[in-house]
Structures are given as structure tokens and as C-alpha cells.
Design a protein around this motif. Structure first.
Motif, mmCIF file in Angstrom:
data_model
loop_
_atom_site.group_PDB
_atom_site.id
_atom_site.type_symbol
_atom_site.label_atom_id
_atom_site.label_comp_id
_atom_site.label_asym_id
_atom_site.label_seq_id
_atom_site.Cartn_x
_atom_site.Cartn_y
_atom_site.Cartn_z
ATOM 1 N N GLN A 122 -67.517 -55.983 -51.032
ATOM 2 C CA GLN A 122 -68.797 -56.672 -50.829
ATOM 3 C C GLN A 122 -68.784 -58.140 -51.239
ATOM 4 N N ASP A 123 -67.943 -58.536 -52.175
ATOM 5 C CA ASP A 123 -67.926 -59.935 -52.627
ATOM 6 C C ASP A 123 -66.830 -60.756 -51.957
ATOM 7 N N LYS A 124 -66.174 -60.208 -50.954
ATOM 8 C CA LYS A 124 -65.061 -60.915 -50.308
ATOM 9 C C LYS A 124 -65.423 -61.350 -48.893
ATOM 10 N N ASP A 125 -64.980 -62.537 -48.559
ATOM 11 C CA ASP A 125 -65.151 -63.026 -47.192
ATOM 12 C C ASP A 125 -63.975 -62.519 -46.364
ATOM 13 N N ILE A 126 -64.162 -61.387 -45.720
ATOM 14 C CA ILE A 126 -63.082 -60.774 -44.951
ATOM 15 C C ILE A 126 -62.947 -61.478 -43.609
ATOM 16 N N GLY A 127 -61.760 -62.072 -43.381
ATOM 17 C CA GLY A 127 -61.520 -62.776 -42.127
ATOM 18 C C GLY A 127 -60.865 -61.911 -41.076
ATOM 19 N N ILE A 128 -59.992 -60.988 -41.515
ATOM 20 C CA ILE A 128 -59.265 -60.134 -40.575
ATOM 21 C C ILE A 128 -59.309 -58.691 -41.080
ATOM 22 N N LEU A 129 -59.636 -57.784 -40.199
ATOM 23 C CA LEU A 129 -59.578 -56.352 -40.487
ATOM 24 C C LEU A 129 -58.564 -55.714 -39.544
ATOM 25 N N VAL A 130 -57.596 -55.013 -40.107
ATOM 26 C CA VAL A 130 -56.602 -54.297 -39.307
ATOM 27 C C VAL A 130 -56.789 -52.801 -39.554
ATOM 28 N N ASN A 131 -57.322 -52.113 -38.559
ATOM 29 C CA ASN A 131 -57.513 -50.672 -38.638
ATOM 30 C C ASN A 131 -56.250 -49.983 -38.115
ATOM 31 N N ASN A 132 -55.364 -49.676 -39.052
ATOM 32 C CA ASN A 132 -54.087 -49.078 -38.681
ATOM 33 C C ASN A 132 -53.997 -47.598 -39.039
ATOM 34 N N VAL A 133 -54.749 -47.148 -40.032
ATOM 35 C CA VAL A 133 -54.598 -45.781 -40.525
ATOM 36 C C VAL A 133 -54.761 -44.775 -39.377
ATOM 37 N N GLY A 134 -53.892 -43.775 -39.370
ATOM 38 C CA GLY A 134 -53.954 -42.781 -38.306
ATOM 39 C C GLY A 134 -53.134 -41.556 -38.654
ATOM 40 N N VAL A 135 -53.423 -40.457 -37.982
ATOM 41 C CA VAL A 135 -52.631 -39.238 -38.143
ATOM 42 C C VAL A 135 -52.160 -38.775 -36.770
ATOM 43 N N PHE A 136 -51.015 -38.110 -36.777
ATOM 44 C CA PHE A 136 -50.381 -37.650 -35.559
ATOM 45 C C PHE A 136 -50.061 -36.168 -35.719
ATOM 46 N N TYR A 137 -49.843 -35.492 -34.618
ATOM 47 C CA TYR A 137 -49.366 -34.111 -34.710
ATOM 48 C C TYR A 137 -48.003 -34.106 -35.407
ATOM 49 N N PRO A 138 -47.633 -32.999 -36.059
ATOM 50 C CA PRO A 138 -46.275 -32.917 -36.608
ATOM 51 C C PRO A 138 -45.228 -33.000 -35.505
ATOM 52 N N TYR A 139 -45.594 -32.570 -34.316
ATOM 53 C CA TYR A 139 -44.788 -32.682 -33.097
ATOM 54 C C TYR A 139 -45.734 -32.350 -31.937
ATOM 55 N N PRO A 140 -45.379 -32.692 -30.691
ATOM 56 C CA PRO A 140 -46.282 -32.395 -29.572
ATOM 57 C C PRO A 140 -46.604 -30.901 -29.497
ATOM 58 N N GLN A 141 -47.876 -30.603 -29.274
ATOM 59 C CA GLN A 141 -48.337 -29.213 -29.238
ATOM 60 C C GLN A 141 -49.438 -29.046 -28.201
ATOM 61 N N TYR A 142 -49.538 -27.837 -27.666
ATOM 62 C CA TYR A 142 -50.692 -27.516 -26.838
ATOM 63 C C TYR A 142 -51.925 -27.420 -27.742
ATOM 64 N N PHE A 143 -53.080 -27.686 -27.163
ATOM 65 C CA PHE A 143 -54.287 -27.901 -27.957
ATOM 66 C C PHE A 143 -54.600 -26.728 -28.878
ATOM 67 N N THR A 144 -54.507 -25.496 -28.386
ATOM 68 C CA THR A 144 -54.868 -24.346 -29.214
ATOM 69 C C THR A 144 -53.862 -24.085 -30.334
ATOM 70 N N GLN A 145 -52.696 -24.738 -30.285
ATOM 71 C CA GLN A 145 -51.703 -24.598 -31.348
ATOM 72 C C GLN A 145 -51.958 -25.565 -32.502
ATOM 73 N N VAL A 146 -52.821 -26.541 -32.270
ATOM 74 C CA VAL A 146 -53.143 -27.519 -33.308
ATOM 75 C C VAL A 146 -54.141 -26.884 -34.281
ATOM 76 N N SER A 147 -53.861 -26.994 -35.557
ATOM 77 C CA SER A 147 -54.733 -26.368 -36.544
ATOM 78 C C SER A 147 -56.092 -27.060 -36.591
ATOM 79 N N GLU A 148 -57.097 -26.315 -37.046
ATOM 80 C CA GLU A 148 -58.436 -26.885 -37.182
ATOM 81 C C GLU A 148 -58.441 -28.022 -38.197
#
Length: 310
Positions: A122-148
Motif C-alpha cells: 500500500q505504501d509503494k508506487d508500483i510501476g510494473i506488475l508481472v503476474n507469473n505465478v502459475g500451476v501446471f498438470y504434473p503431465y498432460p492428462q484427460y480432464f477427468t483424470q485431473v484431481s479436484e
């Protein structure tokens, strides 16, 4: 008469496609090669002194933070690994003589973490925001094989985190009439990608979110970039059969060095010259062909990953 009309239509279509392809390749050269012939932009003057990078301790996020620090920006690093955050913070401060701060936050924990982040920024003048955080499957999977649990992580981290982080820092940028937001999407957002269904859809959200934000806030001095990398040699993507081609699958350091040169120039880019060629092919490729190729590649990657688990 009919033959003449058909010939005219064919000539018009060919000319239009040719001009489009020529313009696309000119844009590639203008974006990825010409900027290297001129002096680097002063990002502090252009946007502000502080940058925030989420998912900052590994891969593209870490490399992007290092590039920003090398240009003199002070960095707020956000990640869930406190030990890695302290180590990177110390390295950046000592190497580039910049201020650094850390925020320990696990974006998969949902809404509760954002009050902490808001208070820290709140007290910082933010000039650049980089939204990099992300998650990926452990490996490619069909949709119903992906855990909830994994599906909720994709929603909380790939979609909600960028949205909430922008909501936190954008008002300050608007009041200062300058700022830049970089949302890191993925090449899988180009078209529906089987066996990466939820992941590619979440990255398509980031792409559309970024483009709409740019239309809303460009007039207020804010630059919003949708960054669309294809394969980068990080732990998130398991295309090991491609990693022998460094020009095709750059390291995070090489990728970030190229990508940051496009900041302020291109609102929607892959950030890397060869990825831009891949993106052009993807744009002209029929959806069925993309899906067919994705199935072949992802089947191979899945089988390779499962064989290593045996």
C-alpha cells in the motif's frame, strides 16, 4: 465471365494473405530485432521505481525479476518458498544494488492471502506488475483424470491471482497515470488444447483479460501486455525431447532477456523470436490440426512421464 470473376476473387485472396504474412514477419523483425539496435528503455522513468513479480523464485519469474533488477528497479518478490525468497532477495540486492522486499504467499490458499499482499504494497508506487505465478498438470492428462485439488489450484493460481493482483495495484498506477502490467499466459491459449484442457483455458482467460484491460486503461497511461511463451526450459513443462534445441526452448534467462525488450512495444507477444514464428503458424493453422498435433505431443509426454514413475 464466371471464370474471370473467380480469378479475380482468387487473386484478391492470394494478395490479401500474402500482404498479411509479409506484415506479420515485418512485425516479428521490428519487435524482436530492431530494439536490440537501440539503447534500452529507462523503465524507471517510463513506469516507476518498484516492480512486483509473483512466482518469483523459479523459472521465468525469477529470470524476469533479475532482468528488472539489472535495469535498476527495486523488486517485491512474491512466492510461497520463504527460503528461496530470502536467497534471491539477497542476491539481487548485492548484485544490482537495488532495494528488495519479499512477501511469502501461497496463491492456492484462496482469498485470504490478498489482505496481506495489499497491506505490504500500500505504501509503494508500483510501476510494473508481472503476474507469473502459475500451476501446471504434473503431465498432460484427460480432464477427468485431473484431481479436484489440481483444478482448484488452476482456478486459484492461474486465474484468480492475476485478477486480484491487478485489482490491488492498478488504482495506484491510474492515479500516477503510468504503469505496466505483464500477464504471463501460454502458447496453449492460442487454440483449445486437448489433454491440457483446464490449463489452456486458464491461460486463454489471462490472454483475454490482458487485452480487455489494455482497451480499458491505455488512455489512462497504463500499458498491459499479454505475454504468450511457448516452451521454455523450466520445471513446469516436461517436453524433455525438445530441450536439446536451446534456440527452440530457451532458458528462462534468455527468454526474459528477450521478453523484457518488448515491454511498452507490443501489447500481445510471445516475447521470443522463435516463439513468434510458432505463434504465426498457430494463428494460420486450422483448429482441428492444432488439436491433432497437441494430442500426439501430449500423448508422448504423458507416456514418457508415466514410464519414469515405474
Amino acid at each position: 465471365m464466371l471464370h474471370g470473376a473467380l480469378a479475380l476473387v482468387g487473386a484478391w485472396y492470394t494478395a490479401r494473405k500474402s500482404i498479411t504474412i509479409i506484415c506479420d514477419f515485418y512485425s516479428l523483425i521490428r519487435l524482436h530485432f530492431i530494439p536490440r539496435l537501440v539503447s534500452r528503455a529507462d523503465l524507471i522513468k517510463q513506469y516507476g521505481r518498484w516492480a512486483v513479480v509473483s512466482g518469483a523464485t523459479d523459472g521465468i519469474g525469477k529470470a524476469y525479476a533479475e532482468e528488472l533488477a539489472s535495469r535498476g528497479l527495486s523488486i517485491v518478490l512474491i512466492s510461497q518458498n520463504e527460503e528461496k525468497l530470502h536467497k534471491l532477495s539477497k542476491t539481487l540486492a548485492q548484485t544490482y544494488k537495488v532495494e528488495t522486499e519479499i512477501i511469502v504467499a501461497d496463491f492456492s490458499n484462496g482469498r485470504g492471502i490478498y489482505l496481506l499482499i495489499r497491506e505490504a504494497l500500500q505504501d509503494k508506487d508500483i510501476g510494473i506488475l508481472v503476474n507469473n505465478v502459475g500451476v501446471f498438470y504434473p503431465y498432460p492428462q484427460y480432464f477427468t483424470q485431473v484431481s479436484e485439488d489440481k483444478l482448484w489450484d488452476i482456478i486459484d493460481v492461474n486465474i484468480a491471482a492475476a485478477s486480484l493482483m491487478v485489482h490491488i495495484v492498478l488504482p495506484g498506477m491510474v492515479s500516477r497515470k503510468k504503469g505496466a502490467i505483464v500477464n504471463i499466459s501460454s502458447g496453449s491459449c492460442c487454440k483449445p488444447t486437448p489433454q491440457m484442457t483446464a490449463y489452456s483455458a486458464s491461460k486463454a482467460y489471462l490472454d483475454h483479460f490482458s487485452r480487455a484491460l489494455q482497451y480499458e486503461y491505455a488512455s489512462k497511461g497504463i500499458f498491459v501486455q499479454s505475454l504468450i511463451p511457448f516452451s521454455v526450459a523450466t520445471h513446469m513443462k516436461g517436453h524433455s525431447f525438445l530441450h536439446g534445441f536451446s534456440w527452440l526452448v530457451p532458458s528462462p534467462k534468455v527468454y526474459a532477456h528477450h521478453a523484457i525488450a518488448t515491454l511498452g512495444i507490443s501489447k500481445r507477444t510471445t516475447g521470443y523470436w522463435f516463439h513468434s514464428i510458432q505463434f504465426l503458424f498457430a494463428q494460420y493453422m486450422p483448429e482441428w490440426l492444432w488439436a491433432w498435433g497437441a494430442n500426439i505431443i501430449n500423448n508422448s509426454v504423458r507416456h514418457e512421464a508415466l514410464s519414469h514413475r515405474l
